[in-house]
Design a protein around this motif. Structure first.
Motif, PDB file in Angstrom:
ATOM      1  N   ALA A   1       2.578   1.575  -3.824  1.00  0.00           N
ATOM      2  CA  ALA A   1       1.428   1.844  -4.292  1.00  0.00           C
ATOM      3  C   ALA A   1       1.301   3.746  -3.742  1.00  0.00           C
ATOM      4  O   ALA A   1       0.712   4.638  -5.786  1.00  0.00           O
ATOM      5  CB  ALA A   1      -0.268   1.299  -3.609  1.00  0.00           C
ATOM      6  N   ARG A   2       0.943   4.386  -3.705  1.00  0.00           N
ATOM      7  CA  ARG A   2       0.957   5.650  -2.609  1.00  0.00           C
ATOM      8  C   ARG A   2       1.907   6.611  -3.392  1.00  0.00           C
ATOM      9  O   ARG A   2       2.189   7.211  -4.011  1.00  0.00           O
ATOM     10  CB  ARG A   2       0.813   5.861  -0.978  1.00  0.00           C
ATOM     11  CG  ARG A   2      -0.951   5.704  -1.033  1.00  0.00           C
ATOM     12  CD  ARG A   2      -0.761   6.464   0.363  1.00  0.00           C
ATOM     13  NE  ARG A   2      -0.618   5.405   0.966  1.00  0.00           N
ATOM     14  CZ  ARG A   2      -0.325   5.290   2.236  1.00  0.00           C
ATOM     15  NH1 ARG A   2      -0.096   6.136   3.160  1.00  0.00           N
ATOM     16  NH2 ARG A   2      -0.184   3.713   2.725  1.00  0.00           N
TER      17      ARG A   2
ATOM     18  N   GLU B   1       0.855  -1.372  -0.282  1.00  0.00           N
ATOM     19  CA  GLU B   1      -0.036   0.299  -0.493  1.00  0.00           C
ATOM     20  C   GLU B   1       0.698   1.322   0.108  1.00  0.00           C
ATOM     21  O   GLU B   1       0.382   2.731  -0.734  1.00  0.00           O
ATOM     22  CB  GLU B   1      -1.225  -0.084   1.064  1.00  0.00           C
ATOM     23  CG  GLU B   1      -2.078   1.138   1.290  1.00  0.00           C
ATOM     24  CD  GLU B   1      -2.550   0.697   1.949  1.00  0.00           C
ATOM     25  OE1 GLU B   1      -3.120   2.346   2.446  1.00  0.00           O
ATOM     26  OE2 GLU B   1      -3.822  -0.194   2.713  1.00  0.00           O
TER      27      GLU B   1
ATOM     28  N   ASN C   1       2.240   6.162  -7.391  1.00  0.00           N
ATOM     29  CA  ASN C   1       0.535   6.840  -7.965  1.00  0.00           C
ATOM     30  C   ASN C   1      -0.415   6.028  -8.335  1.00  0.00           C
ATOM     31  O   ASN C   1      -0.822   6.009  -9.319  1.00  0.00           O
ATOM     32  CB  ASN C   1       0.931   8.257  -8.061  1.00  0.00           C
ATOM     33  CG  ASN C   1      -0.819   9.135  -7.904  1.00  0.00           C
ATOM     34  OD1 ASN C   1      -1.986   8.340  -7.662  1.00  0.00           O
ATOM     35  ND2 ASN C   1      -0.610  10.080  -9.400  1.00  0.00           N
ATOM     36  N   VAL C   2      -0.125   4.671  -8.020  1.00  0.00           N
ATOM     37  CA  VAL C   2      -1.880   3.535  -8.633  1.00  0.00           C
ATOM     38  C   VAL C   2      -1.919   3.195  -7.216  1.00  0.00           C
ATOM     39  O   VAL C   2      -1.643   3.161  -5.857  1.00  0.00           O
ATOM     40  CB  VAL C   2      -0.050   2.283  -9.132  1.00  0.00           C
ATOM     41  CG1 VAL C   2       0.539   3.163 -10.229  1.00  0.00           C
ATOM     42  CG2 VAL C   2       0.701   2.503  -8.394  1.00  0.00           C
ATOM     43  N   SER C   3      -2.894   2.328  -7.944  1.00  0.00           N
ATOM     44  CA  SER C   3      -3.505   1.270  -6.209  1.00  0.00           C
ATOM     45  C   SER C   3      -2.919  -0.274  -5.870  1.00  0.00           C
ATOM     46  O   SER C   3      -1.659  -0.430  -6.679  1.00  0.00           O
ATOM     47  CB  SER C   3      -4.822   0.575  -6.832  1.00  0.00           C
ATOM     48  OG  SER C   3      -4.504  -0.195  -8.349  1.00  0.00           O
ATOM     49  N   PHE C   4      -3.236  -0.017  -4.746  1.00  0.00           N
ATOM     50  CA  PHE C   4      -2.624  -1.631  -3.551  1.00  0.00           C
ATOM     51  C   PHE C   4      -2.751  -2.726  -4.358  1.00  0.00           C
ATOM     52  O   PHE C   4      -1.850  -3.499  -5.091  1.00  0.00           O
ATOM     53  CB  PHE C   4      -2.886  -1.543  -2.699  1.00  0.00           C
ATOM     54  CG  PHE C   4      -3.290  -2.669  -2.704  1.00  0.00           C
ATOM     55  CD1 PHE C   4      -1.894  -3.290  -1.113  1.00  0.00           C
ATOM     56  CD2 PHE C   4      -4.059  -3.532  -2.437  1.00  0.00           C
ATOM     57  CE1 PHE C   4      -1.167  -4.937  -1.380  1.00  0.00           C
ATOM     58  CE2 PHE C   4      -4.170  -5.090  -2.074  1.00  0.00           C
ATOM     59  CZ  PHE C   4      -2.752  -5.662  -1.100  1.00  0.00           C
ATOM     60  N   ALA C   5      -3.912  -2.746  -5.501  1.00  0.00           N
ATOM     61  CA  ALA C   5      -4.331  -3.762  -6.360  1.00  0.00           C
ATOM     62  C   ALA C   5      -2.736  -4.053  -7.512  1.00  0.00           C
ATOM     63  O   ALA C   5      -2.944  -5.534  -7.985  1.00  0.00           O
ATOM     64  CB  ALA C   5      -5.673  -3.957  -7.270  1.00  0.00           C
ATOM     65  N   THR C   6      -2.828  -2.568  -8.019  1.00  0.00           N
ATOM     66  CA  THR C   6      -1.662  -2.795  -8.539  1.00  0.00           C
ATOM     67  C   THR C   6      -0.337  -3.377  -8.092  1.00  0.00           C
ATOM     68  O   THR C   6       0.166  -4.245  -9.686  1.00  0.00           O
ATOM     69  CB  THR C   6      -1.537  -1.766  -9.492  1.00  0.00           C
ATOM     70  OG1 THR C   6      -2.586  -0.861 -10.365  1.00  0.00           O
ATOM     71  CG2 THR C   6      -0.616  -1.178 -10.638  1.00  0.00           C
TER      72      THR C   6
END
Length: 67
Positions: free
Chosen positions: A22-23, A19, A26-31
């Motif tokens: 991801a932040r 997580e 600038n992408v999602s956790f899922a990515t």
């Protein structure tokens, strides 16, 4: 080094959770999760951002090694 291995290496070196990375990117956790599990590959822009993140944070992941 596969991209999935590079993502995990960078995350572990920085001590980040998926997580947190991801932040930063600038992408999602899922990515991040899909990248690490080898389910998806990054877009060109995402790969460029990842490599810039590595350079900025002085994490040794060479562009030619990330396939």
């Amino acid at each position: 080094m596969n991209f999935c291995d590079a993502v995990k290496k960078v995350r572990e070196i920085k001590g980040y959770s998926q997580e947190q990375l991801a932040r930063e990117l600038n992408v999602s956790f899922a990515t991040i999760n899909r990248w690490e599990n080898g389910k998806t590959e990054p877009s060109r822009l995402a790969l460029k951002n990842f490599l810039e993140f590595c350079k900025l944070h002085k994490v040794d992941v060479l562009e030619e090694d990330v396939k």
